[in-house]
Design an enzyme around this catalytic site. Structure first.
Site, PDB file in Angstrom:
ATOM      1  CD  GLU A 103      33.420  -9.585  36.811  1.00  0.00           C
ATOM      2  OE1 GLU A 103      33.573  -8.984  38.021  1.00  0.00           O
ATOM      3  OE2 GLU A 103      32.496  -9.481  36.009  1.00  0.00           O
ATOM      4  CG  HIS A 153      33.623  -4.065  36.708  1.00  0.00           C
ATOM      5  ND1 HIS A 153      32.561  -4.449  35.732  1.00  0.00           N
ATOM      6  CD2 HIS A 153      34.023  -5.196  37.292  1.00  0.00           C
ATOM      7  CE1 HIS A 153      32.326  -5.618  36.029  1.00  0.00           C
ATOM      8  NE2 HIS A 153      33.014  -6.032  36.900  1.00  0.00           N
ATOM      9  CE1 TYR A 189      33.159  -4.170  31.797  1.00  0.00           C
ATOM     10  CE2 TYR A 189      35.104  -3.586  30.609  1.00  0.00           C
ATOM     11  CZ  TYR A 189      34.335  -3.474  31.685  1.00  0.00           C
ATOM     12  OH  TYR A 189      34.303  -2.703  32.690  1.00  0.00           O
ATOM     13  CE  LYS A 213      34.639   0.355  34.685  1.00  0.00           C
ATOM     14  NZ  LYS A 213      33.626   0.795  33.852  1.00  0.00           N
ATOM     15  CG  ASN A 232      31.254   3.342  34.948  1.00  0.00           C
ATOM     16  OD1 ASN A 232      32.475   3.178  34.868  1.00  0.00           O
ATOM     17  ND2 ASN A 232      30.177   2.710  34.766  1.00  0.00           N
TER      18      ASN A 232
HETATM   19  P1  CMP Z   1      31.044  -1.605  33.979  1.00  0.00           P
HETATM   20  O1  CMP Z   1      30.207  -1.878  35.246  1.00  0.00           O
HETATM   21  O2  CMP Z   1      32.470  -1.680  34.189  1.00  0.00           O
HETATM   22  O3  CMP Z   1      30.287  -2.560  33.038  1.00  0.00           O
HETATM   23  C1  CMP Z   1      30.492  -2.323  31.441  1.00  0.00           C
HETATM   24  C2  CMP Z   1      30.891  -0.909  31.214  1.00  0.00           C
HETATM   25  O4  CMP Z   1      30.542  -0.497  30.060  1.00  0.00           O
HETATM   26  C3  CMP Z   1      30.099  -0.013  32.243  1.00  0.00           C
HETATM   27  O5  CMP Z   1      30.654  -0.200  33.248  1.00  0.00           O
HETATM   28  C4  CMP Z   1      30.532   1.463  31.495  1.00  0.00           C
HETATM   29  O6  CMP Z   1      31.692   1.818  31.928  1.00  0.00           O
HETATM   30  C5  CMP Z   1      30.652   1.022  29.864  1.00  0.00           C
HETATM   31  N1  CMP Z   1      29.305   1.335  29.133  1.00  0.00           N
HETATM   32  C6  CMP Z   1      29.159   2.201  28.221  1.00  0.00           C
HETATM   33  N2  CMP Z   1      28.095   2.703  28.009  1.00  0.00           N
HETATM   34  C7  CMP Z   1      27.340   1.435  28.411  1.00  0.00           C
HETATM   35  C8  CMP Z   1      25.847   1.278  28.387  1.00  0.00           C
HETATM   36  N3  CMP Z   1      25.061   1.964  27.291  1.00  0.00           N
HETATM   37  N4  CMP Z   1      25.297   0.339  29.286  1.00  0.00           N
HETATM   38  C9  CMP Z   1      26.216  -0.393  30.049  1.00  0.00           C
HETATM   39  N5  CMP Z   1      27.549   0.011  30.220  1.00  0.00           N
HETATM   40  C10 CMP Z   1      28.126   0.813  29.544  1.00  0.00           C
END
Ligand code: CMP
Length: 138
Positions: free
Chosen positions: A127, A116, A50, A10, A113
């Site tokens: 994906e 992904h 998403y 990211k 985070n």
């Molecule tokens: P990712 O694995 O990319 O999938 C969805 C993304 O939404 C997740 O990582 C986080 O970066 C973001 N996100 C933000 N808030 C939440 C939440 N409460 N639960 C899950 N994903 C979240």
């Protein structure tokens, strides 16, 4: 079982010069990078990526974030690649991610985070088609 999965680094990971660190860990594990590009993601691609989260309160923020700067798209192939990569990245919320994982070592907040990765083989197939319409070398 031989599989290919998707990893996105990211914008925060690219900004923090962690492309090499994430890629090093993937390769050190014995997995192969079979697709790799640095792009600015189209909003439509991120929203499709998403789509399952469309009704969640964080949907707009996560789409804003993924389009806020360059990201790395990586296809990773190898035995049990989907599960191995998920485990290597750690829990979605970095404060719950175990030390030794990418998020447990390098991230602190769920909004940033770092990576992904595809949740299961079906998600990986969907994906990879979305992010690598040109195909991979895997
Ligand atoms: P990712 O694995 O990319 O999938 C969805 C993304 O939404 C997740 O990582 C986080 O970066 C973001 N996100 C933000 N808030 C939440 C939440 N409460 N639960 C899950 N994903 C979240």
């Amino acid at each position: 079982m031989a599989e290919t999965t998707l990893v996105l680094i990211k914008p925060g990971g690219v900004e923090r010069n962690l492309i090499g660190e994430v890629t090093r860990r993937v390769e050190a594990r014995g997995l192969r990078v079979t697709g790799l590009k640095l792009i600015r993601a189209e909003r439509g691609t991120v929203e499709e990526h998403y789509a399952e989260h469309r009704e969640r309160p964080f949907f707009k923020d996560v789409c804003d974030y993924l389009t806020s700067g360059p990201i790395v798209c990586m296809a990773v192939s190898g035995t049990n690649a989907v599960k191995a990569i998920r485990a290597m990245m750690g829990a979605t919320n970095p404060v719950e991610a175990a030390p030794g994982t990418v998020r447990g070592d390098l991230a602190l907040t769920i909004d940033d985070n770092l990576t992904h990765s595809s949740s299961d083989p079906e998600a990986a197939e969907r994906e990879l088609k979305l992010w690598f319409p040109e195909g991979t070398v895997g």
